[in-house]
Design a protein around this motif. Sequence first.
Motif, PDB file in Angstrom:
ATOM      1  N   PHE A  31     -50.589  18.139 -28.836  1.00 53.78           N
ATOM      2  CA  PHE A  31     -50.965  16.906 -29.159  1.00 53.78           C
ATOM      3  C   PHE A  31     -50.694  16.617 -30.868  1.00 53.78           C
ATOM      4  CE2 PHE A  31     -52.976  18.011 -25.433  1.00 53.78           C
ATOM      5  CZ  PHE A  31     -52.721  16.775 -24.503  1.00 53.78           C
ATOM      6  N   THR A  32     -50.629  15.153 -31.148  1.00 52.88           N
ATOM      7  CA  THR A  32     -50.759  14.960 -32.690  1.00 52.88           C
ATOM      8  C   THR A  32     -51.766  14.011 -32.919  1.00 52.88           C
ATOM      9  OG1 THR A  32     -49.240  13.036 -32.307  1.00 52.88           O
ATOM     10  CG2 THR A  32     -48.272  15.270 -32.940  1.00 52.88           C
ATOM     11  N   LYS A  33     -51.779  13.695 -34.240  1.00 50.88           N
ATOM     12  CA  LYS A  33     -52.904  12.726 -34.536  1.00 50.88           C
ATOM     13  C   LYS A  33     -53.095  11.190 -33.316  1.00 50.88           C
ATOM     14  CE  LYS A  33     -54.687  10.564 -38.866  1.00 50.88           C
ATOM     15  NZ  LYS A  33     -54.373  10.280 -40.247  1.00 50.88           N
ATOM     16  N   ASP A  79     -67.720  25.471 -25.741  1.00 48.42           N
ATOM     17  CA  ASP A  79     -68.317  24.177 -25.539  1.00 48.42           C
ATOM     18  C   ASP A  79     -67.431  22.952 -25.571  1.00 48.42           C
ATOM     19  OD1 ASP A  79     -70.908  22.577 -25.325  1.00 48.42           O
ATOM     20  OD2 ASP A  79     -69.907  21.879 -27.394  1.00 48.42           O
ATOM     21  N   LEU A  80     -67.170  22.145 -24.550  1.00 48.47           N
ATOM     22  CA  LEU A  80     -66.333  21.090 -24.622  1.00 48.47           C
ATOM     23  C   LEU A  80     -66.448  20.066 -25.785  1.00 48.47           C
ATOM     24  CD1 LEU A  80     -64.266  19.471 -23.110  1.00 48.47           C
ATOM     25  CD2 LEU A  80     -66.110  18.328 -21.866  1.00 48.47           C
ATOM     26  N   ASN A  81     -67.984  20.000 -26.048  1.00 47.07           N
ATOM     27  CA  ASN A  81     -67.869  18.886 -27.271  1.00 47.07           C
ATOM     28  C   ASN A  81     -67.497  19.338 -28.682  1.00 47.07           C
ATOM     29  OD1 ASN A  81     -68.898  16.661 -25.899  1.00 47.07           O
ATOM     30  ND2 ASN A  81     -70.931  17.189 -25.815  1.00 47.07           N
ATOM     31  N   GLU A  82     -67.858  20.880 -28.298  1.00 48.37           N
ATOM     32  CA  GLU A  82     -67.115  21.534 -29.733  1.00 48.37           C
ATOM     33  C   GLU A  82     -65.663  21.460 -29.971  1.00 48.37           C
ATOM     34  OE1 GLU A  82     -67.913  25.940 -31.999  1.00 48.37           O
ATOM     35  OE2 GLU A  82     -68.987  25.461 -30.180  1.00 48.37           O
ATOM     36  N   ALA A  83     -65.180  21.800 -28.638  1.00 46.05           N
ATOM     37  CA  ALA A  83     -63.698  21.725 -28.524  1.00 46.05           C
ATOM     38  C   ALA A  83     -63.106  20.335 -28.898  1.00 46.05           C
ATOM     39  CB  ALA A  83     -63.014  22.151 -27.137  1.00 46.05           C
ATOM     40  N   ARG A  84     -63.602  19.375 -28.349  1.00 41.44           N
ATOM     41  CA  ARG A  84     -63.414  17.806 -29.084  1.00 41.44           C
ATOM     42  C   ARG A  84     -63.234  17.536 -30.365  1.00 41.44           C
ATOM     43  NH1 ARG A  84     -64.162  13.456 -24.985  1.00 41.44           N
ATOM     44  NH2 ARG A  84     -65.103  12.417 -26.756  1.00 41.44           N
ATOM     45  N   GLN A  85     -64.247  18.203 -31.058  1.00 39.29           N
ATOM     46  CA  GLN A  85     -64.773  18.089 -32.375  1.00 39.29           C
ATOM     47  C   GLN A  85     -63.685  18.779 -33.222  1.00 39.29           C
ATOM     48  OE1 GLN A  85     -66.922  15.671 -33.997  1.00 39.29           O
ATOM     49  NE2 GLN A  85     -65.807  16.377 -35.530  1.00 39.29           N
ATOM     50  N   GLU A  86     -63.467  20.043 -32.457  1.00 41.22           N
ATOM     51  CA  GLU A  86     -62.484  20.794 -33.464  1.00 41.22           C
ATOM     52  C   GLU A  86     -61.183  20.200 -33.490  1.00 41.22           C
ATOM     53  OE1 GLU A  86     -62.806  22.810 -35.706  1.00 41.22           O
ATOM     54  OE2 GLU A  86     -64.672  23.952 -35.397  1.00 41.22           O
ATOM     55  N   LEU A  87     -60.999  19.583 -32.313  1.00 43.63           N
ATOM     56  CA  LEU A  87     -59.440  18.934 -31.976  1.00 43.63           C
ATOM     57  C   LEU A  87     -59.194  17.987 -33.029  1.00 43.63           C
ATOM     58  CD1 LEU A  87     -56.836  18.907 -30.567  1.00 43.63           C
ATOM     59  CD2 LEU A  87     -57.691  17.273 -28.897  1.00 43.63           C
ATOM     60  N   GLU A  88     -60.395  17.197 -33.295  1.00 45.29           N
ATOM     61  CA  GLU A  88     -60.304  16.184 -34.286  1.00 45.29           C
ATOM     62  C   GLU A  88     -60.254  16.795 -35.523  1.00 45.29           C
ATOM     63  OE1 GLU A  88     -62.926  12.819 -33.143  1.00 45.29           O
ATOM     64  OE2 GLU A  88     -63.020  12.365 -35.463  1.00 45.29           O
ATOM     65  N   THR A 137     -49.942  19.239 -35.635  1.00 42.90           N
ATOM     66  CA  THR A 137     -49.588  19.231 -34.092  1.00 42.90           C
ATOM     67  C   THR A 137     -50.430  20.373 -33.605  1.00 42.90           C
ATOM     68  OG1 THR A 137     -47.332  18.604 -34.237  1.00 42.90           O
ATOM     69  CG2 THR A 137     -48.056  19.716 -32.359  1.00 42.90           C
ATOM     70  N   VAL A 138     -51.152  20.292 -32.244  1.00 45.80           N
ATOM     71  CA  VAL A 138     -52.130  21.256 -31.962  1.00 45.80           C
ATOM     72  C   VAL A 138     -51.511  21.678 -30.393  1.00 45.80           C
ATOM     73  CG1 VAL A 138     -54.325  21.761 -31.171  1.00 45.80           C
ATOM     74  CG2 VAL A 138     -53.987  20.643 -33.489  1.00 45.80           C
ATOM     75  N   VAL A 139     -51.599  22.697 -30.023  1.00 48.13           N
ATOM     76  CA  VAL A 139     -51.333  23.191 -28.758  1.00 48.13           C
ATOM     77  C   VAL A 139     -52.469  23.508 -28.025  1.00 48.13           C
ATOM     78  CG1 VAL A 139     -50.114  24.968 -27.254  1.00 48.13           C
ATOM     79  CG2 VAL A 139     -48.920  24.125 -29.388  1.00 48.13           C
ATOM     80  N   ILE A 140     -52.767  22.765 -26.833  1.00 44.10           N
ATOM     81  CA  ILE A 140     -54.154  23.171 -26.154  1.00 44.10           C
ATOM     82  C   ILE A 140     -53.490  24.091 -25.084  1.00 44.10           C
ATOM     83  CG2 ILE A 140     -56.013  22.304 -24.773  1.00 44.10           C
ATOM     84  CD1 ILE A 140     -55.785  20.094 -26.287  1.00 44.10           C
ATOM     85  N   GLU A 141     -54.117  25.391 -24.802  1.00 47.05           N
ATOM     86  CA  GLU A 141     -53.617  26.130 -23.741  1.00 47.05           C
ATOM     87  C   GLU A 141     -54.734  26.417 -22.769  1.00 47.05           C
ATOM     88  OE1 GLU A 141     -50.602  29.134 -26.073  1.00 47.05           O
ATOM     89  OE2 GLU A 141     -52.168  30.266 -24.834  1.00 47.05           O
ATOM     90  N   GLU A 142     -54.190  26.997 -21.755  1.00 48.13           N
ATOM     91  CA  GLU A 142     -54.897  27.277 -20.661  1.00 48.13           C
ATOM     92  C   GLU A 142     -55.522  28.703 -21.155  1.00 48.13           C
ATOM     93  OE1 GLU A 142     -53.821  29.569 -16.286  1.00 48.13           O
ATOM     94  OE2 GLU A 142     -52.077  28.745 -17.665  1.00 48.13           O
ATOM     95  N   PHE A 143     -56.942  29.137 -20.977  1.00 48.98           N
ATOM     96  CA  PHE A 143     -57.403  30.451 -21.409  1.00 48.98           C
ATOM     97  C   PHE A 143     -56.921  31.662 -20.488  1.00 48.98           C
ATOM     98  CE2 PHE A 143     -60.435  34.001 -21.343  1.00 48.98           C
ATOM     99  CZ  PHE A 143     -60.611  34.005 -22.889  1.00 48.98           C
ATOM    100  N   LEU A 144     -56.450  32.752 -20.922  1.00 47.94           N
ATOM    101  CA  LEU A 144     -55.885  33.766 -20.183  1.00 47.94           C
ATOM    102  C   LEU A 144     -57.126  34.890 -20.355  1.00 47.94           C
ATOM    103  CD1 LEU A 144     -52.216  33.923 -20.685  1.00 47.94           C
ATOM    104  CD2 LEU A 144     -53.337  32.819 -18.627  1.00 47.94           C
ATOM    105  N   ASP A 145     -57.654  35.406 -19.098  1.00 48.10           N
ATOM    106  CA  ASP A 145     -58.480  36.426 -19.188  1.00 48.10           C
ATOM    107  C   ASP A 145     -57.847  37.609 -18.980  1.00 48.10           C
ATOM    108  OD1 ASP A 145     -60.799  37.513 -19.616  1.00 48.10           O
ATOM    109  OD2 ASP A 145     -61.913  36.640 -17.842  1.00 48.10           O
TER     110      ASP A 145
END
Length: 424
Positions: free
Chosen positions: A127-129, A164-173, A187-195
């Motif tokens: 994603f971008t701005k 936390d979803l809200n924190e993730a939304r805020q950090e993305l912003e 540009t930010v890459v959002i990735e599936e978490f691998l455990d």
Amino acid sequence: MNILILGSGGREHTFAYKIAESKHCDALFVAPGNAGTASIATNLSLSLSDFEAIKNCVLENDIKMVVVGPEDPLVNGITNYFASTPLLKDVMIIGPSQRGALLEGSKERAKEFMLEHNIPTAAYASFTKDSLEAGKQFLESLKPPYVLKADGLAAGKGVLILNDLNEARQELENMLAHSKFGEASSTVVIEEFLDGIELSVFVLTDGKNYKILPTAKDYKRIGEGDTGLNTGGMGAISPVPFADSLLMQKIEDRIVKPTVDGLKKEQIDYKGFIFIGLIKVAGEPFVIEYNVRMGDPETEVVLPRIKTDLVTLFEATCQQKLDEVSIEIDERAATTVMVVSGGYPEAYEKGKEISGVSEIEDSIVFHAGTSQKDGKITTNGGRVMAITSLDIDYKMALKKSYQNIAKLSFDRMYYRSDIGFDLF
Ligand code: AMP
Ligand code: GLY
């Protein structure tokens, strides 16, 4: 031949240590180097972003081979600069072209490369701005934890893992709209978490052939038990005990071969290292990231296990003849423990006198952030020294590293006393 190493950390001291013992090396230079490299080579004061100064230094010192330690000059195109400068074009340089370096310089590019060549990695979207809202919606479609990665180089700090979803939304912003990591997070890459459990595989390639080097596992967090802030790396172990032949075969077939073949297919000039950050999930390997250089402190455990003359390997790399040389690996395990300045990775003081270095026995001291003043060795960085030991297994090697570290001291010295804890 005369050889120049670019960089100033423990990684570069380790390169210098191995290259200095090669029969093919006449004079060895390190720019800018540290107090450790000064004891086996000539340090040159140079900025790694000043390619013209590097050129002058290569010509003045009749240098025939350049080994690039860190990623920045590679991402900035030093290899292309050498290739396109008539007086430098015959100088051998270990490090990929700018297009190759983009595998580390852009996370989005790395993901596209993996997708194109069927290399297993976490699912992602970028994603971008302009697509910030779509990014937030995408986060809502995922399960926590959320992995956000700044696309560009961010000195190892550009990855956030949030529960936390809200924190993730805020950090993305923050990343996209408020330049949290400057241009790197446009540009930010959002990735599936691998455990799973992480390991690193190192490859030397000439763009056509490759050699797999010893594996390593590093410990990135400042605190014991892998807690606290991320650092450049607090210690490392090689080989990785759980990297058995079955896993290594999967890594070679599914990741190493397709990566080198992908470079070849895309006609990318790549003569250097590929450091593949991997995670093993339910027995299967996935790529977390590519780096286009060796790791630090992984180099401090990988190179001491390579018995083959490093300059011979590098020459073969530059001549695209890696298939004609064989590589011999020391069966012993290697460990390294980083000694750092109190406060690191946040603010710390420099200039502390280090004592006890000459008392170290049966371990190798690789300097990272040190300098020499009036015949005394002082601290000059966050990561100060890496103490590497070799022994029949990593537990024995660690014991040696820790026994020797006990002889070192400087004001506010710190190290992790639990390197390898997760493997016991
Ligand atoms: P990187 O800078 O890409 O190596 O990421 C830094 C660290 O974040 C890695 O060493 C992993 O511990 C963690 N990490 C990155 N991507 C993922 C992922 N998709 N799933 C789980 N952990 C990750
Ligand atoms: N130790 C991690 C790195 O060099 O990127």
